[in-house]
Design a protein around this motif. Sequence first.
Motif, PDB file in Angstrom:
ATOM      1  N   LEU A  83      13.385   4.505  -2.814  1.00 50.04           N
ATOM      2  CA  LEU A  83      12.087   5.171  -2.676  1.00 50.04           C
ATOM      3  C   LEU A  83      10.962   4.160  -2.473  1.00 50.04           C
ATOM      4  CD1 LEU A  83      12.434   7.895  -5.467  1.00 50.04           C
ATOM      5  CD2 LEU A  83      12.640   8.208  -2.986  1.00 50.04           C
ATOM      6  N   GLN A  84      10.980   3.074  -3.218  1.00 49.34           N
ATOM      7  CA  GLN A  84       9.957   2.048  -3.036  1.00 49.34           C
ATOM      8  C   GLN A  84      10.067   1.408  -1.658  1.00 49.34           C
ATOM      9  OE1 GLN A  84      10.357  -0.658  -6.369  1.00 49.34           O
ATOM     10  NE2 GLN A  84       8.940   0.531  -7.626  1.00 49.34           N
ATOM     11  N   ALA A  85      11.293   1.178  -1.203  1.00 49.20           N
ATOM     12  CA  ALA A  85      11.484   0.578   0.119  1.00 49.20           C
ATOM     13  C   ALA A  85      10.992   1.511   1.218  1.00 49.20           C
ATOM     14  CB  ALA A  85      12.962   0.236   0.323  1.00 49.20           C
ATOM     15  N   ALA A  86      11.276   2.810   1.085  1.00 53.71           N
ATOM     16  CA  ALA A  86      10.802   3.772   2.082  1.00 53.71           C
ATOM     17  C   ALA A  86       9.284   3.828   2.100  1.00 53.71           C
ATOM     18  CB  ALA A  86      11.390   5.151   1.782  1.00 53.71           C
ATOM     19  N   ALA A  90       6.599   2.733   5.176  1.00 50.17           N
ATOM     20  CA  ALA A  90       5.570   3.620   5.711  1.00 50.17           C
ATOM     21  C   ALA A  90       4.168   3.055   5.554  1.00 50.17           C
ATOM     22  CB  ALA A  90       5.658   4.984   5.022  1.00 50.17           C
ATOM     23  N   PHE A  91       3.893   2.343   4.464  1.00 50.55           N
ATOM     24  CA  PHE A  91       2.520   1.938   4.150  1.00 50.55           C
ATOM     25  C   PHE A  91       2.324   0.433   4.060  1.00 50.55           C
ATOM     26  CE2 PHE A  91       3.127   6.193   2.333  1.00 50.55           C
ATOM     27  CZ  PHE A  91       2.084   6.867   2.945  1.00 50.55           C
ATOM     28  N   GLY A  92       3.378  -0.337   4.291  1.00 49.42           N
ATOM     29  CA  GLY A  92       3.270  -1.779   4.157  1.00 49.42           C
ATOM     30  C   GLY A  92       3.608  -2.213   2.745  1.00 49.42           C
ATOM     31  N   PHE A  93       4.205  -3.393   2.621  1.00 47.44           N
ATOM     32  CA  PHE A  93       4.650  -3.856   1.321  1.00 47.44           C
ATOM     33  C   PHE A  93       3.453  -4.332   0.502  1.00 47.44           C
ATOM     34  CE2 PHE A  93       6.546  -6.596  -1.838  1.00 47.44           C
ATOM     35  CZ  PHE A  93       7.721  -5.938  -2.153  1.00 47.44           C
ATOM     36  N   GLY A  94       3.193  -3.646  -0.594  1.00 49.99           N
ATOM     37  CA  GLY A  94       2.062  -4.006  -1.452  1.00 49.99           C
ATOM     38  C   GLY A  94       2.036  -3.115  -2.667  1.00 49.99           C
ATOM     39  N   GLU A  95       1.046  -3.329  -3.523  1.00 47.35           N
ATOM     40  CA  GLU A  95       0.985  -2.590  -4.788  1.00 47.35           C
ATOM     41  C   GLU A  95       0.917  -1.085  -4.572  1.00 47.35           C
ATOM     42  OE1 GLU A  95      -1.134  -6.586  -5.643  1.00 47.35           O
ATOM     43  OE2 GLU A  95      -1.112  -5.102  -4.019  1.00 47.35           O
ATOM     44  N   PHE A  96       0.119  -0.646  -3.599  1.00 49.85           N
ATOM     45  CA  PHE A  96      -0.015   0.798  -3.369  1.00 49.85           C
ATOM     46  C   PHE A  96       1.328   1.426  -3.026  1.00 49.85           C
ATOM     47  CE2 PHE A  96      -0.495   4.389  -0.485  1.00 49.85           C
ATOM     48  CZ  PHE A  96      -1.340   5.218  -1.207  1.00 49.85           C
ATOM     49  N   LEU A 100       3.522   4.142  -5.201  1.00 53.96           N
ATOM     50  CA  LEU A 100       3.355   5.495  -4.681  1.00 53.96           C
ATOM     51  C   LEU A 100       4.466   6.449  -5.104  1.00 53.96           C
ATOM     52  CD1 LEU A 100       1.596   7.356  -2.994  1.00 53.96           C
ATOM     53  CD2 LEU A 100       2.892   6.631  -0.967  1.00 53.96           C
ATOM     54  N   PRO A 101       5.755   6.076  -5.110  1.00 52.97           N
ATOM     55  CA  PRO A 101       6.774   7.032  -5.574  1.00 52.97           C
ATOM     56  C   PRO A 101       6.517   7.539  -6.988  1.00 52.97           C
ATOM     57  CG  PRO A 101       7.827   5.207  -4.427  1.00 52.97           C
ATOM     58  CD  PRO A 101       6.383   4.835  -4.587  1.00 52.97           C
ATOM     59  N   SER A 102       6.068   6.671  -7.874  1.00 53.42           N
ATOM     60  CA  SER A 102       5.759   7.101  -9.241  1.00 53.42           C
ATOM     61  C   SER A 102       4.567   8.052  -9.266  1.00 53.42           C
ATOM     62  CB  SER A 102       5.471   5.886 -10.122  1.00 53.42           C
ATOM     63  OG  SER A 102       6.614   5.080 -10.277  1.00 53.42           O
ATOM     64  N   ALA A 103       3.532   7.739  -8.492  1.00 50.66           N
ATOM     65  CA  ALA A 103       2.347   8.592  -8.475  1.00 50.66           C
ATOM     66  C   ALA A 103       2.677   9.978  -7.928  1.00 50.66           C
ATOM     67  CB  ALA A 103       1.250   7.930  -7.637  1.00 50.66           C
ATOM     68  N   LEU A 104       3.431  10.029  -6.841  1.00 47.96           N
ATOM     69  CA  LEU A 104       3.795  11.326  -6.266  1.00 47.96           C
ATOM     70  C   LEU A 104       4.710  12.103  -7.204  1.00 47.96           C
ATOM     71  CD1 LEU A 104       4.372  10.362  -2.511  1.00 47.96           C
ATOM     72  CD2 LEU A 104       2.335  11.377  -3.577  1.00 47.96           C
ATOM     73  N   ALA A 105       5.594  11.396  -7.904  1.00 48.05           N
ATOM     74  CA  ALA A 105       6.477  12.066  -8.855  1.00 48.05           C
ATOM     75  C   ALA A 105       5.683  12.680  -9.999  1.00 48.05           C
ATOM     76  CB  ALA A 105       7.514  11.083  -9.385  1.00 48.05           C
TER      77      ALA A 105
END
Length: 521
Positions: A83-86, A90-96, A100-105
């Motif tokens: 999920l983090q890799a996907a 999509a958004f570039g490798f970085g903190e956001f 993001l998978p945790s925030a959306l979850a």
Amino acid sequence: MADPAAADARWPGWAAVPALRRVAFALLLALPLLWQLGGTPLFDVDEGAFSEATREMLASGDWGHTTLNGADRFDKPILIYWLQAASAAAFGFGEFALRLPSALACWAMALALAAFAARRWGERAGLLAGAMTVTSIGWQMIGRGATADGVLNLLLVLATLDAWRFLDTGRKAPLRRAFAWVGLGLLVKGPIALLVPGAAVLVWCAASRRWAPLRLALADLPGWALLLALAAPWYAYALHRHGMAFVEGFLLRHNVERFTGTIGGHAGSSLYYLVVLPLLALPWTPLLAGVLRRWRAAWADPLGRFLLGWSAFVLLFFSFASTKLPHYVLYGYAPLVLLMARALAEGSKRLHRLAAAGLVLGALLVAALPWLVLHFAPAVRDPFYRALLSGVPAPSWQPVAGLSAVLALLLAWKTGAPALRLAGAAGALALFIAGATLPWFGEALQGPVRRAAAAAASHPGTVAQWQVHLPSFAVYLARVSPKRDPLPEDMVLTRADRVPPGEPRARLYEERGVVLLGPRR
């Protein structure tokens, strides 16, 4: 169980809310989780370790296994890294992207709890359940963290709520969904994904003296087949690839030994979670007392009994475990949120005033925390953290003043439902934490690490981490940085208090206890 029709007679039912209002509510719930999501450095150890493992998986192209600084990592199964890799793709490798998978979850979990509460106790209870989810400090932390716990909590909630729907109606569809959520949970964190919903069902059946639903669930072969179809292929692959190293590293060390022994020095007394839970429930902590006072009435209701049994099992099970981490108790926090939302939605003015007092006290604590840290930093025993915290600049007063004004306005305003004004005040506090408190702590604890990585990036070669474990350094360096004794040709990341007197290596970077040394000449 409360009659949904009676509840909907008191307030407009969930189905009666216009679609536009639903969308606006859903977007508002996302705001505390997405606001400034990438504005804070990765926190060590957990965020740094998950993120570096994901970076190494992307760099190697090996999507079946993870490593950390080149060494096999068996801490968690594979799904969170996918999920983090996907997200990074999509958004570039970085903190956001990594968070993001945790925030959306966590956002999805808030919507699921809101819908569940609203269909049973009315729209107001649903709105409050969603708001409590995204504004409780515990869930805000895991919902904004690049770890597995946000996704795991979502799957635990979905599985256990569907388990209740099966117990309540006898229908097979929610039971099969519960099996599917458990299968995915096994790919996120392991056996805990089966333990929590399974124990909630077992406790309810035992307390209700109704064993037939449990027998039906255990005998549901299509459900078990679905669970195995989702989880078994990766486990079989990992076992085939690593053999006993996988069994010992993942199953024994990171599951069995977490219960029977202390890992990473994370010990605590049997009362540990009785202290931690009220802190993680802030700013809604006073409502926990209301739930406890009404526990007999809740226990007499089948749904209330299920929710209390779910929460009680988690609290007791992890209280007896030897390894104790704060977020473990969150596996049983969702049922308390549902009960607190119902209590506040149906509550008296006294309960509203109690909740308002909790919000004010929580805001005072959060706002004062950086100044308290600065005040007590010189007394911290560990010289590394004393240096990190003592030298950080004081936070700005402007966000505190803004938060105070918003809270005063919302809590003093007499128009509108008091419970919804409380939810708005909690949302303002959550935005303050995301936009002011977390960035300050990120700079205090991780700013020098990130800048040391930037300094090392301008030099070729390997950086060995010596007597420190700061995996976020490798993320920002974008190179493996093993934790080991340094070779002569290595650069060295270490603590200032661990550098031997007369060390011949040049200091390439030094800030607040973090030191980057050059190769030996």
